[in-house]
Design a protein around this motif. Structure first.
Motif, short mmCIF file in Angstrom:
data_model
loop_
_atom_site.label_atom_id
_atom_site.label_comp_id
_atom_site.label_asym_id
_atom_site.label_seq_id
_atom_site.Cartn_x
_atom_site.Cartn_y
_atom_site.Cartn_z
N GLU A 96 0.82 -1.14 0.06
CA GLU A 96 0.08 0.08 0.18
C GLU A 96 0.94 1.08 -0.06
O GLU A 96 0.53 2.25 -0.56
CB GLU A 96 -0.77 -0.21 1.23
N CYS A 97 1.79 1.20 0.81
CA CYS A 97 2.83 2.26 0.76
C CYS A 97 3.48 2.64 -0.54
O CYS A 97 3.82 3.58 -0.97
CB CYS A 97 3.89 2.23 1.88
N PHE A 98 3.81 1.61 -1.05
CA PHE A 98 4.65 1.32 -2.60
C PHE A 98 3.65 2.22 -3.52
O PHE A 98 3.97 3.21 -4.15
CB PHE A 98 5.03 -0.12 -3.07
N CYS A 99 2.15 1.71 -3.40
CA CYS A 99 1.25 2.45 -4.24
C CYS A 99 1.18 3.92 -3.94
O CYS A 99 1.04 4.71 -4.90
CB CYS A 99 -0.10 1.52 -4.01
N ALA A 100 0.94 4.37 -2.64
CA ALA A 100 0.82 5.71 -2.36
C ALA A 100 2.02 6.56 -2.75
O ALA A 100 2.03 7.71 -3.38
CB ALA A 100 0.79 5.85 -0.63
N ALA A 101 3.20 5.87 -2.52
CA ALA A 101 4.46 6.48 -2.98
C ALA A 101 4.57 6.74 -4.57
O ALA A 101 5.21 7.89 -4.95
CB ALA A 101 5.80 5.89 -2.60
N LEU A 102 4.23 5.77 -5.21
CA LEU A 102 4.35 5.60 -6.88
C LEU A 102 3.42 6.72 -7.10
O LEU A 102 3.76 7.62 -8.10
CB LEU A 102 3.90 4.45 -7.21
N TYR A 103 2.19 6.89 -6.55
CA TYR A 103 1.25 8.09 -7.10
C TYR A 103 1.39 9.44 -6.56
O TYR A 103 1.30 10.43 -7.24
CB TYR A 103 -0.22 7.50 -6.97
N THR A 104 2.11 9.49 -5.39
CA THR A 104 2.47 10.70 -4.81
C THR A 104 3.62 11.54 -5.46
O THR A 104 3.61 12.61 -5.91
CB THR A 104 2.62 10.79 -3.26
N CYS A 105 4.51 10.60 -5.84
CA CYS A 105 5.99 10.89 -6.50
C CYS A 105 5.82 10.73 -8.13
O CYS A 105 7.01 10.63 -8.61
CB CYS A 105 7.25 10.44 -5.88
N PHE A 106 4.81 10.58 -8.57
CA PHE A 106 4.51 10.09 -10.15
C PHE A 106 5.65 10.74 -11.01
O PHE A 106 6.12 10.43 -12.07
CB PHE A 106 3.17 9.88 -10.41
N ALA A 107 5.58 12.13 -10.71
CA ALA A 107 6.23 13.09 -11.69
C ALA A 107 7.88 12.90 -11.80
O ALA A 107 8.35 13.21 -12.69
CB ALA A 107 6.12 14.48 -11.32
N HIS A 108 8.32 12.09 -10.67
CA HIS A 108 9.66 11.95 -10.30
C HIS A 108 10.34 10.57 -10.46
O HIS A 108 11.40 10.16 -10.61
CB HIS A 108 10.05 12.38 -9.09
N VAL A 109 9.20 9.56 -10.98
CA VAL A 109 9.56 8.06 -11.09
C VAL A 109 9.56 7.87 -12.55
O VAL A 109 8.68 8.19 -13.50
CB VAL A 109 8.41 7.23 -10.26
N ARG A 110 10.72 7.13 -12.87
CA ARG A 110 10.86 6.76 -14.31
C ARG A 110 10.10 5.66 -14.48
O ARG A 110 10.07 4.65 -13.64
CB ARG A 110 12.33 6.48 -14.76
N PRO A 111 9.26 5.55 -15.63
CA PRO A 111 8.38 4.30 -15.84
C PRO A 111 9.09 3.01 -15.96
O PRO A 111 8.31 1.85 -15.31
CB PRO A 111 7.72 4.62 -17.26
#
Length: 132
Positions: A96-111
């Motif tokens: 759940e934390c992985f998912c939250a981090a992925l969506y919160t930081c989406f602008a900075h995460v490489r696909p």
């Protein structure tokens, strides 16, 4: 000092926000080992205000304050810090934390990082909306 002795974390936090002319890092170091959780959170907050992202995230990880970790990583806008946090959540099975981090930081995460971590850890349903 008085706020710490009185264990008045709310006033301490307000004071930190209001007055910036003191040795914030020394205060953060002192509060990092305090017995009360709120004072350790203030320590992480002070590190965050001083752009000491890694120290702030480590303190928050130790206290299992996942939202603080995610918010600090997002504020840092540092892809490496965010990737390390995503990997940490995968290693500790905090999906759940992985998912939250992925969506919160989406602008900075490489696909490719999101796809790799999702594939290796079976989090396909968490990464698909990110990839779309």
């Amino acid at each position: 000092e008085l706020y710490i002795e009185d264990e008045d974390y709310e006033s301490l936090r307000k004071s930190i926000d209001k007055f910036k002319n003191f040795n914030m890092i020394a205060l953060a170091s002192k509060l990092a080992t305090h017995e009360l959780l709120e004072f350790r959170r203030i320590s992480a907050y002070v590190y965050r205000c001083n752009k000491k992202w890694s120290q702030s995230i480590e303190l928050s990880k130790n206290d299992r304050m996942w939202k603080d970790c995610i918010d600090t990583a997002n504020e840092s806008a540092d892809a490496e810090i965010i990737e390390n946090l995503l990997r940490f959540f995968c290693e500790t099975s905090e999906k759940e934390c992985f998912c939250a981090a992925l969506y919160t930081c989406f602008a900075h995460v490489r696909p490719d990082i999101a796809l790799e971590l999702g594939w290796l850890n079976g989090y396909h349903h968490f990464i698909m909306p990110f990839l779309i």
